[in-house]
Design a protein around this motif. Structure first.
Motif, PDB file in Angstrom:
ATOM      1  N   ASN A  68       8.033   1.423  16.385  1.00 10.31           N
ATOM      2  CA  ASN A  68       9.311   0.733  16.468  1.00 10.31           C
ATOM      3  C   ASN A  68       9.214  -0.673  15.868  1.00 10.31           C
ATOM      4  OD1 ASN A  68      12.084   0.656  17.340  1.00 10.31           O
ATOM      5  ND2 ASN A  68      11.411  -0.798  18.888  1.00 10.31           N
ATOM      6  N   GLU A  69       8.125  -1.388  16.160  1.00 14.08           N
ATOM      7  CA  GLU A  69       7.959  -2.731  15.600  1.00 14.08           C
ATOM      8  C   GLU A  69       7.807  -2.669  14.085  1.00 14.08           C
ATOM      9  OE1 GLU A  69       4.708  -4.497  17.715  1.00 14.08           O
ATOM     10  OE2 GLU A  69       5.954  -4.936  19.468  1.00 14.08           O
ATOM     11  N   GLY A  70       7.077  -1.661  13.583  1.00 12.57           N
ATOM     12  CA  GLY A  70       6.917  -1.513  12.138  1.00 12.57           C
ATOM     13  C   GLY A  70       8.244  -1.234  11.456  1.00 12.57           C
ATOM     14  N   PHE A  71       9.028  -0.325  12.031  1.00  8.28           N
ATOM     15  CA  PHE A  71      10.331  -0.006  11.466  1.00  8.28           C
ATOM     16  C   PHE A  71      11.240  -1.228  11.516  1.00  8.28           C
ATOM     17  CE2 PHE A  71      14.687   1.615  11.811  1.00  8.28           C
ATOM     18  CZ  PHE A  71      14.745   2.355  10.642  1.00  8.28           C
ATOM     19  N   HIS A 103       4.534  -2.991   3.065  1.00  7.06           N
ATOM     20  CA  HIS A 103       4.413  -3.473   4.446  1.00  7.06           C
ATOM     21  C   HIS A 103       2.948  -3.514   4.869  1.00  7.06           C
ATOM     22  CE1 HIS A 103       5.385  -2.950   8.968  1.00  7.06           C
ATOM     23  NE2 HIS A 103       5.426  -4.219   8.645  1.00  7.06           N
ATOM     24  N   LEU A 104       2.161  -2.529   4.486  1.00 10.71           N
ATOM     25  CA  LEU A 104       0.736  -2.512   4.803  1.00 10.71           C
ATOM     26  C   LEU A 104       0.023  -3.700   4.166  1.00 10.71           C
ATOM     27  CD1 LEU A 104      -1.805  -1.111   5.932  1.00 10.71           C
ATOM     28  CD2 LEU A 104      -1.909   0.160   3.791  1.00 10.71           C
ATOM     29  N   ILE A 105       0.269  -3.944   2.889  1.00 10.36           N
ATOM     30  CA  ILE A 105      -0.352  -5.081   2.200  1.00 10.36           C
ATOM     31  C   ILE A 105       0.073  -6.388   2.875  1.00 10.36           C
ATOM     32  CG2 ILE A 105      -0.383  -6.393   0.037  1.00 10.36           C
ATOM     33  CD1 ILE A 105      -0.192  -3.638  -1.399  1.00 10.36           C
ATOM     34  N   PHE A 106       1.333  -6.476   3.220  1.00 11.23           N
ATOM     35  CA  PHE A 106       1.869  -7.656   3.891  1.00 11.23           C
ATOM     36  C   PHE A 106       1.138  -7.917   5.205  1.00 11.23           C
ATOM     37  CE2 PHE A 106       4.951  -9.634   6.735  1.00 11.23           C
ATOM     38  CZ  PHE A 106       5.270 -10.763   6.009  1.00 11.23           C
ATOM     39  N   GLN A 107       0.908  -6.866   5.994  1.00  2.32           N
ATOM     40  CA  GLN A 107       0.202  -7.028   7.260  1.00  2.32           C
ATOM     41  C   GLN A 107      -1.242  -7.468   7.043  1.00  2.32           C
ATOM     42  OE1 GLN A 107       1.211  -3.921  10.400  1.00  2.32           O
ATOM     43  NE2 GLN A 107       2.067  -3.001   8.540  1.00  2.32           N
ATOM     44  N   LEU A 108      -1.893  -6.937   6.011  1.00  2.00           N
ATOM     45  CA  LEU A 108      -3.266  -7.340   5.710  1.00  2.00           C
ATOM     46  C   LEU A 108      -3.323  -8.809   5.307  1.00  2.00           C
ATOM     47  CD1 LEU A 108      -4.525  -4.193   3.759  1.00  2.00           C
ATOM     48  CD2 LEU A 108      -5.135  -4.887   6.091  1.00  2.00           C
TER      49      LEU A 108
END
Length: 162
Positions: A68-71, A103-108
């Motif tokens: 939910n937080e990812g979405f 989004h994955l790159i952003f989190q990294l």
């Protein structure tokens, strides 16, 4: 097969027994009224008195929170997830897959130590981080030697998991 299990046959015609876990949570809403929310999960774990709480609280509810937080971040955090931008089903899937990669790159980057070293005071909102990354890529000008040095350089990135 217990009364909380259902039979499932997969595409290989192999039969599985899945357990159904239902959780009712009652707590006050913003108006102070008691509100009950129902959660349901399927699992391949056997449900027992000892495992039910762990599966609900550390499995299903935690996974729901993460998803939910990812979405929510993809929708409201600068990624502009609103609709498929296409009536072509394959194009829509490709768009969402690329958004997931972004989004994955952003989190990294957000959790990486290099970012914290470059911006020890932070940069504000997640949307601002995305804007700064976009501008950095847009304005980055490296000659051939600069690229070689960048890719041959040794550095270590540590991630903050807190």
């Amino acid at each position: 097969m217990g009364n909380h299990q259902i039979a499932y046959v997969d595409t290989q015609r192999k039969e599985h027994h899945l357990s159904v876990l239902e959780c009712l949570e009652t707590k006050p809403n913003k108006q102070g009224e008691r509100k009950t929310t129902k959660f349901k999960w399927l699992t391949n774990f056997d449900l027992t008195i000892r495992t039910v709480s762990v599966l609900a609280n550390e499995g299903g509810r935690l996974r729901w929170k993460i998803e939910n937080e990812g979405f929510n971040a993809q929708k409201n955090g600068g990624f502009e997830l609103e609709h498929a931008y296409s009536q072509d089903e394959i194009a829509a899937k490709i768009f969402y897959f690329l958004l997931q990669i972004a989004h994955l790159i952003f989190q990294l980057v957000e959790k990486g130590s290099l970012f914290r070293q470059a911006f020890p005071e932070g940069v504000g909102s997640l949307k601002n981080i995305a804007f700064r990354l976009l501008e950095a890529w847009r304005n980055l000008r490296l000659n051939t030697n600069g690229l070689v040095n960048l890719f041959n350089g040794k550095f270590q990135i540590r991630f903050d998991s807190s």
